[in-house]
Design an enzyme around this catalytic site. Structure first.
Site, PDB file in Angstrom:
ATOM      1  N   CYS A   2     -29.507  70.606  23.404  1.00  8.50           N
ATOM      2  CA  CYS A   2     -30.885  71.120  23.945  1.00  8.50           C
ATOM      3  C   CYS A   2     -32.012  70.875  23.048  1.00  8.50           C
ATOM      4  O   CYS A   2     -31.665  70.917  21.891  1.00  8.50           O
ATOM      5  CB  CYS A   2     -30.634  72.771  24.294  1.00  8.50           C
ATOM      6  SG  CYS A   2     -29.276  73.148  25.130  1.00  8.50           S
ATOM      7  N   ARG A  27     -32.212  65.272  23.936  1.00  6.54           N
ATOM      8  CA  ARG A  27     -31.139  66.225  23.694  1.00  6.54           C
ATOM      9  C   ARG A  27     -30.472  66.693  24.627  1.00  6.54           C
ATOM     10  O   ARG A  27     -29.779  67.743  24.621  1.00  6.54           O
ATOM     11  CB  ARG A  27     -32.039  67.044  22.767  1.00  6.54           C
ATOM     12  CG  ARG A  27     -32.751  66.774  21.492  1.00  6.54           C
ATOM     13  CD  ARG A  27     -33.513  67.856  21.045  1.00  6.54           C
ATOM     14  NE  ARG A  27     -32.782  68.847  20.019  1.00  6.54           N
ATOM     15  CZ  ARG A  27     -32.373  68.429  18.888  1.00  6.54           C
ATOM     16  NH1 ARG A  27     -32.748  67.820  18.270  1.00  6.54           N
ATOM     17  NH2 ARG A  27     -31.664  69.474  18.444  1.00  6.54           N
ATOM     18  N   TRP A  76     -28.578  70.715  27.840  1.00  7.37           N
ATOM     19  CA  TRP A  76     -27.417  69.811  27.796  1.00  7.37           C
ATOM     20  C   TRP A  76     -26.434  71.046  27.987  1.00  7.37           C
ATOM     21  O   TRP A  76     -26.145  71.584  26.955  1.00  7.37           O
ATOM     22  CB  TRP A  76     -27.101  68.942  26.568  1.00  7.37           C
ATOM     23  CG  TRP A  76     -25.774  68.115  26.779  1.00  7.37           C
ATOM     24  CD1 TRP A  76     -25.800  67.078  27.501  1.00  7.37           C
ATOM     25  CD2 TRP A  76     -24.603  68.450  26.423  1.00  7.37           C
ATOM     26  NE1 TRP A  76     -24.350  66.684  27.415  1.00  7.37           N
ATOM     27  CE2 TRP A  76     -23.845  67.416  27.020  1.00  7.37           C
ATOM     28  CE3 TRP A  76     -23.910  69.684  25.652  1.00  7.37           C
ATOM     29  CZ2 TRP A  76     -22.487  67.432  26.457  1.00  7.37           C
ATOM     30  CZ3 TRP A  76     -22.809  69.637  25.431  1.00  7.37           C
ATOM     31  CH2 TRP A  76     -21.855  68.409  25.909  1.00  7.37           C
ATOM     32  N   ASN A 102     -30.919  76.743  21.541  1.00  6.95           N
ATOM     33  CA  ASN A 102     -30.028  75.379  21.292  1.00  6.95           C
ATOM     34  C   ASN A 102     -28.955  75.899  20.280  1.00  6.95           C
ATOM     35  O   ASN A 102     -29.073  76.269  19.168  1.00  6.95           O
ATOM     36  CB  ASN A 102     -31.012  74.449  20.592  1.00  6.95           C
ATOM     37  CG  ASN A 102     -30.342  73.115  19.977  1.00  6.95           C
ATOM     38  OD1 ASN A 102     -30.759  72.683  18.893  1.00  6.95           O
ATOM     39  ND2 ASN A 102     -29.124  72.689  20.539  1.00  6.95           N
ATOM     40  N   GLY A 103     -27.526  75.223  20.810  1.00  8.66           N
ATOM     41  CA  GLY A 103     -26.484  75.714  20.065  1.00  8.66           C
ATOM     42  C   GLY A 103     -25.567  76.368  20.890  1.00  8.66           C
ATOM     43  O   GLY A 103     -25.582  76.217  22.069  1.00  8.66           O
ATOM     44  N   GLU A 489     -16.333  49.506  20.503  1.00  9.55           N
ATOM     45  CA  GLU A 489     -17.571  49.786  20.901  1.00  9.55           C
ATOM     46  C   GLU A 489     -17.957  49.166  22.418  1.00  9.55           C
ATOM     47  O   GLU A 489     -18.562  49.731  23.357  1.00  9.55           O
ATOM     48  CB  GLU A 489     -18.709  48.959  19.781  1.00  9.55           C
ATOM     49  CG  GLU A 489     -19.920  49.146  20.085  1.00  9.55           C
ATOM     50  CD  GLU A 489     -20.553  50.176  20.242  1.00  9.55           C
ATOM     51  OE1 GLU A 489     -20.206  51.333  20.011  1.00  9.55           O
ATOM     52  OE2 GLU A 489     -21.885  50.432  20.713  1.00  9.55           O
ATOM     53  N   LYS A 493     -19.384  51.370  25.390  1.00 16.61           N
ATOM     54  CA  LYS A 493     -20.516  51.042  26.229  1.00 16.61           C
ATOM     55  C   LYS A 493     -20.401  51.013  27.562  1.00 16.61           C
ATOM     56  O   LYS A 493     -21.040  51.603  28.554  1.00 16.61           O
ATOM     57  CB  LYS A 493     -21.116  49.694  25.906  1.00 16.61           C
ATOM     58  CG  LYS A 493     -21.760  49.602  24.593  1.00 16.61           C
ATOM     59  CD  LYS A 493     -23.240  50.188  24.383  1.00 16.61           C
ATOM     60  CE  LYS A 493     -22.956  51.525  23.967  1.00 16.61           C
ATOM     61  NZ  LYS A 493     -22.868  51.750  22.626  1.00 16.61           N
ATOM     62  N   GLU A 496     -19.611  54.639  29.091  1.00 15.45           N
ATOM     63  CA  GLU A 496     -20.491  55.796  29.162  1.00 15.45           C
ATOM     64  C   GLU A 496     -21.746  55.434  30.249  1.00 15.45           C
ATOM     65  O   GLU A 496     -22.307  56.411  30.683  1.00 15.45           O
ATOM     66  CB  GLU A 496     -21.487  55.837  27.703  1.00 15.45           C
ATOM     67  CG  GLU A 496     -21.827  54.619  27.186  1.00 15.45           C
ATOM     68  CD  GLU A 496     -22.270  55.095  25.470  1.00 15.45           C
ATOM     69  OE1 GLU A 496     -22.538  54.280  24.907  1.00 15.45           O
ATOM     70  OE2 GLU A 496     -22.629  56.193  25.461  1.00 15.45           O
ATOM     71  N   HIS A 512       2.514  47.862  21.878  1.00 13.46           N
ATOM     72  CA  HIS A 512       3.079  49.314  21.480  1.00 13.46           C
ATOM     73  C   HIS A 512       2.673  50.223  22.763  1.00 13.46           C
ATOM     74  O   HIS A 512       2.779  51.206  22.306  1.00 13.46           O
ATOM     75  CB  HIS A 512       2.871  49.652  20.306  1.00 13.46           C
ATOM     76  CG  HIS A 512       3.197  48.452  19.086  1.00 13.46           C
ATOM     77  ND1 HIS A 512       4.471  48.818  18.694  1.00 13.46           N
ATOM     78  CD2 HIS A 512       2.727  47.471  18.654  1.00 13.46           C
ATOM     79  CE1 HIS A 512       4.841  47.555  17.874  1.00 13.46           C
ATOM     80  NE2 HIS A 512       3.446  47.097  17.726  1.00 13.46           N
ATOM     81  N   LYS A 611     -28.691  61.933  24.074  1.00 12.29           N
ATOM     82  CA  LYS A 611     -28.987  61.067  23.085  1.00 12.29           C
ATOM     83  C   LYS A 611     -28.471  61.589  21.642  1.00 12.29           C
ATOM     84  O   LYS A 611     -27.931  60.903  20.759  1.00 12.29           O
ATOM     85  CB  LYS A 611     -30.360  60.707  23.100  1.00 12.29           C
ATOM     86  CG  LYS A 611     -30.694  59.574  22.232  1.00 12.29           C
ATOM     87  CD  LYS A 611     -30.154  58.217  22.466  1.00 12.29           C
ATOM     88  CE  LYS A 611     -30.434  57.099  21.458  1.00 12.29           C
ATOM     89  NZ  LYS A 611     -29.435  56.102  21.816  1.00 12.29           N
TER      90      LYS A 611
HETATM   91  C1  F6R Z   1     -23.013  55.712  22.134  1.00  9.04           C
HETATM   92  C2  F6R Z   1     -23.762  56.682  21.694  1.00  9.04           C
HETATM   93  C3  F6R Z   1     -22.971  57.786  20.880  1.00  9.04           C
HETATM   94  C4  F6R Z   1     -23.670  58.092  19.557  1.00  9.04           C
HETATM   95  C5  F6R Z   1     -23.100  59.173  19.028  1.00  9.04           C
HETATM   96  C6  F6R Z   1     -23.574  59.502  17.569  1.00  9.04           C
HETATM   97  O1  F6R Z   1     -23.700  54.687  22.908  1.00  9.04           O
HETATM   98  O2  F6R Z   1     -24.868  56.613  21.441  1.00  9.04           O
HETATM   99  O3  F6R Z   1     -21.932  57.709  20.715  1.00  9.04           O
HETATM  100  O4  F6R Z   1     -23.592  56.783  18.808  1.00  9.04           O
HETATM  101  O5  F6R Z   1     -23.270  60.352  19.531  1.00  9.04           O
HETATM  102  O6  F6R Z   1     -25.149  59.645  17.461  1.00  9.04           O
HETATM  103  P1  F6R Z   1     -25.924  59.385  16.313  1.00  9.04           P
HETATM  104  O7  F6R Z   1     -25.824  58.120  15.790  1.00  9.04           O
HETATM  105  O8  F6R Z   1     -27.362  59.908  16.701  1.00  9.04           O
HETATM  106  O9  F6R Z   1     -25.491  60.349  15.199  1.00  9.04           O
END
Ligand code: F6R
Length: 616
Positions: A2, A27, A76, A102-103, A489, A493, A496, A512, A611
């Protein structure tokens, strides 16, 4: 998670709150809301499910009156569904006090029961609502004292903003764990979850510390501890600027950010690699912000990397690179695991904390844990002035520019590049790599931006492959050695943004367990570039084909051996295998993007994500 904004001043609060709130949408975007006091001191609250644009639509339909004081919030969801009722601000039963938060309030259930017995009527399922009711029952005419008393009863991590109809010129803020800053203006003051949200309004900020609360009016800011002691104000002047991001003709920020990677990497190399003849001869790197002496770096015995999500995958690649070049033992952990495992670290350990946002709650907690045990912490971070950068001993900025797409792309490759540069720096101070090999590595690194452009030129092929495979309900990503993290990775991608179940696996682990998944209904993406594990990858690919899996291979350009083993081949130019993760991830980013687009998903703001993950 948030984002919070609060304003008290002489201008109309609502446009200021909404504009600043938009900068915090990274956020969370489950709902948003605003609370104001009008000139008769009526408390007016408007809130709406979904993104801030929904709130704006609501405000167009039901405009807010002029007001000099207000709070706003983008959510969020942690406790309770993303719906109008659970959107902030939350108020007490008498609708006198409004709170944004927020929290997470960990003891909210117990408080809620007690408050209900005292006659409080709850309208939402959130943990936040208990704060409004709690302040209300503790209020005996002194809002500051009521908030102060409430703080003593709350457990968890939180940052809050509070207004009350009985105090039309008073905005109260408090924090434990979650970030909150105060912005000082001319006859106006702000609270915000981060600095960039208010940077176009003021550069003078106070970083509220854990266990502190602030009382703001239009002409005054006072900070107190939770036991009521006044704190001397420490005002910082922020010197950095924040670039504003536009899509510049791309359909999505994510696609734009994928295409920005050559320029981001080129800029990093230009800043850090030796320039000029003399510097070139010495080969010495400039890692501005490292701030740890060569002597101290040379005495490190162990490196611990902590990060989350994509940044964690960058850390996993970093392990291979640091071990290869600096010849130091490296452990990598997700921040959320590290913080609770009582890790064995001391003053001879260097912690490298990786984070795009610099606000990830678990990474911040891991850093605090490491520093308390005496380790030095270097952060690799993109957002200037973020919480992580303020809590680290040294900061290596990736300078990738604002990353708006929730799925991280350019920040990841910038983090990778920073690991190569840091490893080279450590190799130099530890004399673990011969100078000739260092020069070759520098030359190879300098070729990366050009090679990126070459990979991006193969986009048409990648689009076709993505479209032809977008119907698969499950993907497996396989890689070995330094491209094992690339597989992780690639899978992340895809998950998500396309919402397709995808697993990344070390190819050697396939037998395995995951091989049981393979049949004609699965797509398997294999990273099989030229390397010392190439033949092993080919064997794994054959095992998948024998079980009718559909195979997409990321291979080295010109590799004729691979075609018979694959349904589709995506070529990347040859680089030394140590550098290959820089290139192999690009097709995987593009595949995820084009599959998500084909499925009609909101690529830049995928469901359930934010994000920046500011709660643990
Ligand atoms: C995936 C993604 C998340 C962030 C993770 C860490 O595309 O963006 O997995 O990598 O939440 O976020 P930061 O790098 O801001 O600590």
């Amino acid at each position: 998670m948030c984002g919070i904004i609060g304003y008290v001043g002489t201008r109309d609060a609502s446009p200021i709150l909404i504009e600043s709130l938009k900068k915090l949408e990274y956020r969370g975007y489950d709902s948003s809301g605003i609370g104001l006091l009008d000139h008769q001191s009526h408390l007016i609250v408007r809130k709406s499910k979904g993104k801030i644009k929904n709130l704006e639509e609501l405000l167009r339909a039901r405009p807010l009156p002029f007001s000099n004081i207000g709070i706003s919030h983008t959510r969020w969801a942690t406790h309770g569904l993303p719906c109008d009722e659970n959107a902030h601000p939350h108020t007490d039963s008498a609708h006198h006090i409004a709170v944004v938060h927020n929290g997470i309030i960990e003891n909210y259930a117990e408080l809620r029961e007690k408050l209900k017995k005292q006659g409080c009527r709850f309208l939402s399922q959130t943990d936040t609502e208990v704060i409004a009711h709690l302040i209300s029952v503790l209020y005996k005419g002194d809002l500051k004292l009521a908030v102060q008393k409430a703080m003593a009863r709350l457990k968890g991590a939180f940052a809050i903003g509070v207004i009350s109809k009985d105090h039309p010129d008073m905005l109260i803020a408090a924090r434990v764990g979650s970030p909150l800053i105060i912005g000082l203006g001319d006859k106006e003051n702000y609270i915000a979850s981060d600095v960039p949200a208010i940077l176009d309004r003021t550069r003078r900020v106070i970083y509220l510390k854990d266990g502190q609360m602030a009382v703001l009016s239009k002409g005054r800011v006072e900070v107190f501890t939770f036991d009521g002691k006044k704190v001397r104000l420490k005002v910082d002047t922020v010197s950095f600027t924040v670039g504003s991001a536009q899509k510049e003709g791309y359909d999505h920020f994510m696609l734009k950010e994928i295409h920005e990677q050559p320029a981001v990497i080129a800029a990093m190399l230009k800043t850090c690699l030796p320039a000029g003849r003399a510097a070139h001869q010495s080969g010495k790197l400039k890692l501005e912000g490292l701030t740890i002496s060569d002597k101290a770096l040379a005495s490190i015995k162990k490196i611990t990397v902590v990060a989350c999500g994509t940044a964690y995958h960058a850390g996993l690649v970093g392990k291979y690179v640091l071990e290869a070049l600096a010849r130091l033992s490296v452990e990598v952990d997700t921040s959320s695991e590290f913080r609770y495992r009582n890790a064995i670290i001391d003053k001879h350990t260097l912690m490298v904390a990786v984070s795009q946002s610099g606000e990830t709650a678990d990474t911040l907690a891991a850093v605090r844990e490491a520093r308390a045990k005496g380790a030095k912490v270097i952060s690799i971070c993109n957002v200037i002035g973020s919480s992580l950068t303020r809590e680290s001993d040294g900061v290596l900025y990736t300078h990738a520019g604002p990353e708006i797409g929730v799925a991280s792309t350019k920040a990841y490759t910038a983090q990778l590049m920073m690991f190569y540069l840091l490893s080279l720096k450590l190799a130099q101070v530890r004399h673990s790599v011969p100078v000739r090999q260092q020069r070759k590595l520098i030359k190879d690194l300098q070729s990366i931006p050009k090679l990126y452009r070459e990979v991006l030129k193969t986009k048409t092929t990648i689009v076709k492959i993505a479209q032809a495979n977008s119907h698969f309900g499950c993907f497996l990503y396989l890689g070995r050695n330094i491209n094992y993290p690339t597989a992780l990775e690639g899978a992340l991608k895809l998950k998500e943004i396309s919402y397709i179940p995808a697993e990344g696996y070390a190819a050697g682990e396939m037998k395995h367990g995951p091989i049981a998944l393979i049949d004609e209904y699965r797509a398997v993406i294999c990273i099989a570039v030229r390397s010392h594990v190439y033949e092993k990858m080919i064997s794994n690919i054959q095992e998948i084909r024998a079980r009718k899996g559909n195979v997409i291979v990321v291979a080295t350009r010109g590799d004729r051996q691979i075609a018979p083993h694959a349904d589709y081949v995506i070529e990347v130019p040859f680089v030394d295998e140590l550098l290959s993760p820089l290139l192999t991830v690009i097709p995987l980013q593009l595949i995820a993007y084009y599959i998500a687009v084909k499925r009609g998903n909101d690529v830049d703001q995928p469901r359930n994500l934010a994000k920046s993950v500011t709660v643990e």
